[in-house]
Scaffold this motif. Structure first.
Motif, short mmCIF file in Angstrom:
data_model
loop_
_atom_site.label_atom_id
_atom_site.label_comp_id
_atom_site.label_asym_id
_atom_site.label_seq_id
_atom_site.Cartn_x
_atom_site.Cartn_y
_atom_site.Cartn_z
N TYR A 4 0.69 -1.35 -0.05
CA TYR A 4 -0.13 -0.04 -0.08
C TYR A 4 1.01 1.32 -0.02
CZ TYR A 4 -2.77 3.64 1.79
OH TYR A 4 -3.45 5.04 1.88
N LYS A 8 1.33 4.08 -2.49
CA LYS A 8 1.14 5.62 -2.01
C LYS A 8 2.41 6.38 -2.57
CE LYS A 8 -1.26 8.55 -0.07
NZ LYS A 8 -1.40 8.82 1.44
N PHE A 11 1.74 6.95 -6.34
CA PHE A 11 0.57 7.95 -6.43
C PHE A 11 0.93 9.25 -6.14
CE2 PHE A 11 -2.93 9.92 -3.85
CZ PHE A 11 -3.60 10.08 -5.06
N ARG A 15 1.29 12.47 -9.08
CA ARG A 15 0.41 13.59 -9.10
C ARG A 15 0.77 14.72 -8.59
NH1 ARG A 15 -3.08 14.68 -5.03
NH2 ARG A 15 -4.99 14.86 -6.67
N ASN A 58 0.21 -1.63 -8.84
CA ASN A 58 -0.92 -1.33 -9.95
C ASN A 58 -0.34 -0.93 -11.23
OD1 ASN A 58 -2.96 0.23 -11.54
ND2 ASN A 58 -4.22 -0.76 -10.02
N GLN A 60 -1.52 0.99 -13.36
CA GLN A 60 -1.83 2.37 -13.78
C GLN A 60 -1.02 3.42 -13.12
OE1 GLN A 60 -3.54 3.12 -15.90
NE2 GLN A 60 -4.80 1.34 -16.55
N LEU A 61 -0.32 2.96 -12.04
CA LEU A 61 0.72 3.56 -11.26
C LEU A 61 2.15 3.44 -11.79
CD1 LEU A 61 -0.58 2.87 -7.72
CD2 LEU A 61 -0.64 5.18 -8.79
N ILE A 94 -4.07 -6.77 -8.87
CA ILE A 94 -4.90 -7.09 -10.23
C ILE A 94 -4.40 -7.03 -11.45
CG2 ILE A 94 -6.90 -6.85 -8.70
CD1 ILE A 94 -7.49 -4.22 -10.32
N TYR A 95 -2.67 -6.97 -11.54
CA TYR A 95 -2.18 -6.71 -12.71
C TYR A 95 -1.27 -7.84 -13.32
CZ TYR A 95 -4.27 -2.03 -13.63
OH TYR A 95 -5.14 -1.08 -14.09
N HIS B 56 -7.41 6.58 -12.95
CA HIS B 56 -6.55 5.52 -12.64
C HIS B 56 -5.46 6.47 -11.70
CE1 HIS B 56 -7.79 5.69 -16.96
NE2 HIS B 56 -7.76 4.37 -16.93
N PHE B 57 -6.10 6.63 -10.29
CA PHE B 57 -5.28 7.30 -9.27
C PHE B 57 -4.88 8.66 -9.61
CE2 PHE B 57 -4.50 2.42 -9.20
CZ PHE B 57 -5.40 2.05 -8.36
N ALA B 58 -5.52 9.35 -10.21
CA ALA B 58 -5.12 10.97 -10.53
C ALA B 58 -5.54 11.46 -9.40
CB ALA B 58 -5.59 11.32 -11.91
N ASN B 59 -6.55 11.32 -8.62
CA ASN B 59 -7.08 11.82 -7.64
C ASN B 59 -7.63 10.95 -6.43
OD1 ASN B 59 -8.28 14.43 -9.14
ND2 ASN B 59 -8.62 13.03 -10.42
N PHE B 60 -8.22 9.83 -6.80
CA PHE B 60 -8.70 8.87 -5.75
C PHE B 60 -7.74 7.49 -5.45
CE2 PHE B 60 -12.19 10.68 -8.21
CZ PHE B 60 -12.45 11.64 -7.28
N PHE B 61 -7.48 7.46 -4.28
CA PHE B 61 -6.63 6.44 -3.76
C PHE B 61 -7.12 5.46 -2.77
CE2 PHE B 61 -2.37 4.87 -1.88
CZ PHE B 61 -1.91 4.23 -3.19
N MET B 62 -6.31 4.53 -2.46
CA MET B 62 -6.87 3.49 -1.28
C MET B 62 -6.89 3.95 0.10
SD MET B 62 -6.30 1.99 -4.36
CE MET B 62 -4.67 1.58 -4.48
N ASP B 63 -6.46 5.22 0.53
CA ASP B 63 -6.59 5.81 1.50
C ASP B 63 -8.05 6.37 1.85
OD1 ASP B 63 -6.40 7.89 -0.16
OD2 ASP B 63 -5.05 9.18 0.71
N GLN B 148 -10.85 0.46 -10.14
CA GLN B 148 -9.21 0.29 -10.12
C GLN B 148 -8.69 -0.43 -8.86
OE1 GLN B 148 -6.68 0.11 -11.54
NE2 GLN B 148 -7.54 1.21 -13.72
N PRO B 150 -9.88 -2.56 -5.87
CA PRO B 150 -10.95 -3.44 -5.12
C PRO B 150 -10.96 -3.33 -3.69
CG PRO B 150 -9.20 -4.65 -6.51
CD PRO B 150 -8.83 -3.46 -6.49
N TRP B 187 -5.98 -5.65 -20.92
CA TRP B 187 -5.02 -5.80 -19.78
C TRP B 187 -4.11 -4.57 -20.11
CZ3 TRP B 187 -7.85 -9.07 -22.65
CH2 TRP B 187 -8.33 -10.27 -21.88
N PRO B 188 -4.63 -3.53 -19.76
CA PRO B 188 -3.60 -2.26 -19.91
C PRO B 188 -2.42 -2.18 -18.81
CG PRO B 188 -5.68 -1.54 -18.51
CD PRO B 188 -5.67 -2.95 -19.01
N TYR B 225 -12.73 -10.44 -14.75
CA TYR B 225 -10.87 -10.38 -14.59
C TYR B 225 -10.59 -11.63 -15.53
CZ TYR B 225 -6.68 -10.42 -12.44
OH TYR B 225 -5.17 -10.30 -12.05
N GLN B 230 -8.17 -6.87 -15.81
CA GLN B 230 -8.72 -5.99 -15.20
C GLN B 230 -9.23 -4.60 -15.73
OE1 GLN B 230 -5.42 -5.51 -17.11
NE2 GLN B 230 -4.63 -6.85 -15.13
N PHE B 233 -13.03 -4.21 -15.98
CA PHE B 233 -13.77 -3.61 -14.92
C PHE B 233 -14.44 -1.98 -15.22
CE2 PHE B 233 -10.78 -6.11 -11.93
CZ PHE B 233 -11.54 -7.04 -12.04
#
Lengths: 107, 272
Positions: A4, A8, A11, A15, A58, A60-61, A94-95, B56-63, B148, B150, B187-188, B225, B230, B233
Motif C-alpha cells: 500500500y 502510495k 501515487f 500527481r 498497480n 496504472q501507477l 490485479i495486474y 487511474h489514481f489521479a485523484n482517488f486512492f486507497m486511503d 481500479q 478492489p 489488460w492495460p 477479470y 482488469q 472492470f
C-alpha cells in the motif's frame, strides 16, 4: 500493508509536482517517508520496473512511474516481462501477467 | 432541461500517445469515429458535458476511495500525465460548481456520491475531451466510478448511478450530455497490453446496444477479470451510461487496435 505504501509513493510521485521535484533532488529521502521493506525501497531507488511489477504495484501507477523515469513504452513492457523471469510471478494485486514471460503481445 | 446526449468511448492513453504506431487505416477509422461522435454531441447543443470515467489514481486512492465521485469545481486541470507521453497539451477546463451542486444534490437522493471541488483529469477524461472538445469550449463535470481499487463498485450500483444522473439531468434547466469512458476487454499497463478479446467485446456491445439491463448486470468481477482483464472492470461506465440513456445504442466504431491496448470504441445511445 507495505505494498500500500509503495503504491502510495507512486501515487504521490505521479500527481504531486513538489514530491516529483524532491524525488529528483534526493530520492532516498523521499522514499524514507514511506514504510517500505528493504526490497521495495531498493526497487524504487534502482528504478527496477520489473521488480516493482512483481511486487504488485498497480500497472496504472507503474506505467506513469516508468514514464517519469523516461522509460519508453516497448522497453516498459519488456522490463515487466524480464522482472517476472527474474523474480517469479506477480505477488499481489490485479495486474498479473496472463501470457508467458517470453511472449510478446503488442508494442 | 434534460439529458440530451449519451455516448461511450475508449480513453486508452495509447490512442494519442502511440497514435502513429497503429496501422493507418485503423487509426484513421477510430479518429473518424470520434469525429462523428463529436458532431453528434455538439448537434445537441449541450450546456454541460458529464464525463463519467474510470480514473487511474489521479485523484482517488486507497486511503479514501469513493465508489462514486462527481466534480464540483469551476475549473479543472489536465492532463496529469507527462504531455510528451500522452501527447495532449495541458488545459484548464471550465466547470460549473453551481450546476454541479444541483446535480449532486439530486443524485444524493438515491446514490451516495462523493463530491470534489478539486479534480485533476487523467487520460480517462483527457483523451475523450481531446477528440470531443478539441477547442476546450464545453463546460465539463467529471464523474468517476471506482474500477481500479478492489473492492470495486458493484455493477448494479453503477446502473443506479446512471439512473440517478438521468433524474438529476432532467431536474435542471440546462441541457446535459453524458459520455462514459473506458475499455471493454483489455489488460492495460501490463506486459499483456494489446491482448483484446474481440468476441467478448462484441458480446458486451450487443448487450449494451440492446440496453439489456439483466445481461449487462450478469457479469461477475471474477468472470470479467478472467475473461476480459482488469481493464474490463471499466464496463461500469458503459453500464451507467446505458442506465442514464434508457434507449437503444449504436456503435459508431469498433476495432481491436493492440498497440492502443484496447478494442477501440465509439458509440451513442438514444435518450428514452
Amino acid at each position: 500493508m507495505s505494498l500500500y505504501y509503495l503504491s502510495k509513493l507512486m501515487f504521490d510521485l505521479n500527481r504531486d509536482e513538489a514530491v516529483k521535484a524532491r524525488f529528483a533532488e534526493d530520492a532516498s529521502r523521499v522514499v524514507g517517508n514511506y514504510a517500505l521493506t528493504e526490497e521495495e525501497r531498493g526497487a524504487v531507488l534502482d528504478g527496477d520496473i520489473g521488480l516493482l511489477y512483481v511486487l504488485g504495484v498497480n500497472g496504472q501507477l507503474l506505467m506513469h512511474y516508468a514514464a517519469l523515469l523516461g522509460v519508453e513504452w516497448s522497453d516498459y513492457l519488456q522490463r515487466m516481462r524480464d522482472g517476472v523471469k527474474q523474480h517469479g510471478p506477480v505477488r499481489a494485486g490485479i495486474y498479473a501477467l496472463t501470457t508467458s514471460p517470453d511472449e510478446k503481445v503488442a508494442g | 432541461m434534460s439529458l440530451v446526449f449519451a455516448g461511450v468511448c475508449s480513453h486508452a492513453p495509447g490512442i494519442t500517445g502511440r497514435e502513429d504506431r497503429a496501422p493507418k487505416e485503423l487509426r484513421d477509422g477510430l479518429y473518424a469515429g470520434y469525429e462523428r461522435m463529436r458532431e453528434d454531441l455538439w448537434a445537441t447543443k449541450p450546456d454541460a458535458l458529464i464525463v463519467l470515467a474510470a480514473e487511474h489514481f489521479a485523484n482517488f486512492f486507497m486511503d479514501n476511495m469513493p465508489p462514486f465521485a462527481l466534480g464540483m469545481g469551476d475549473a479543472y486541470d489536465g492532463p496529469i500525465e507527462d504531455v510528451d507521453w500522452l501527447r495532449i497539451p495541458k488545459r484548464t477546463v471550465r466547470g460549473d460548481a453551481a450546476l454541479s451542486q444541483k446535480l449532486i444534490k439530486q443524485v444524493l437522493q438515491t446514490v451516495d456520491v462523493a463530491y470534489c471541488e478539486e479534480w485533476k483529469f487523467d487520460h480517462g477524461i483527457m483523451v475523450p475531451l481531446h477528440f470531443l472538445d478539441p477547442d476546450n469550449r464545453l463546460t465539463i463535470i467529471p464523474g468517476n466510478i471506482n474500477c481500479q481499487g478492489p473492492p470495486l463498485t458493484p455493477l448494479h450500483r453503477a446502473w443506479a448511478l446512471g439512473e440517478a444522473l438521468r433524474q438529476a439531468a432532467d431536474s435542471v434547466p440546462q441541457r446535459i450530455a453524458l459520455v462514459g469512458t473506458g475499455g471493454i476487454s483489455h489488460w492495460p499497463a501490463t506486459p499483456d497490453s494489446g491482448r483484446i478479446d474481440e468476441a467478448w467485446d462484441r458480446d458486451f456491445l450487443d448487450r449494451w446496444t440492446r440496453n439489456d439491463k439483466a445481461a449487462l448486470l450478469s457479469y461477475t468481477d471474477e468472470q470479467t477479470y478472467a475473461e476480459a482483464g482488469q481493464g474490463g472492470f471499466e464496463i461500469r461506465t458503459f453500464i451507467a451510461t446505458a442506465a442514464a440513456a434508457g434507449g437503444q445504442g449504436k456503435v459508431g466504431f469498433y476495432a481491436p487496435i493492440p498497440i492502443y491496448a484496447v478494442g477501440c470504441t465509439t458509440a451513442t445511445m438514444e435518450i428514452a
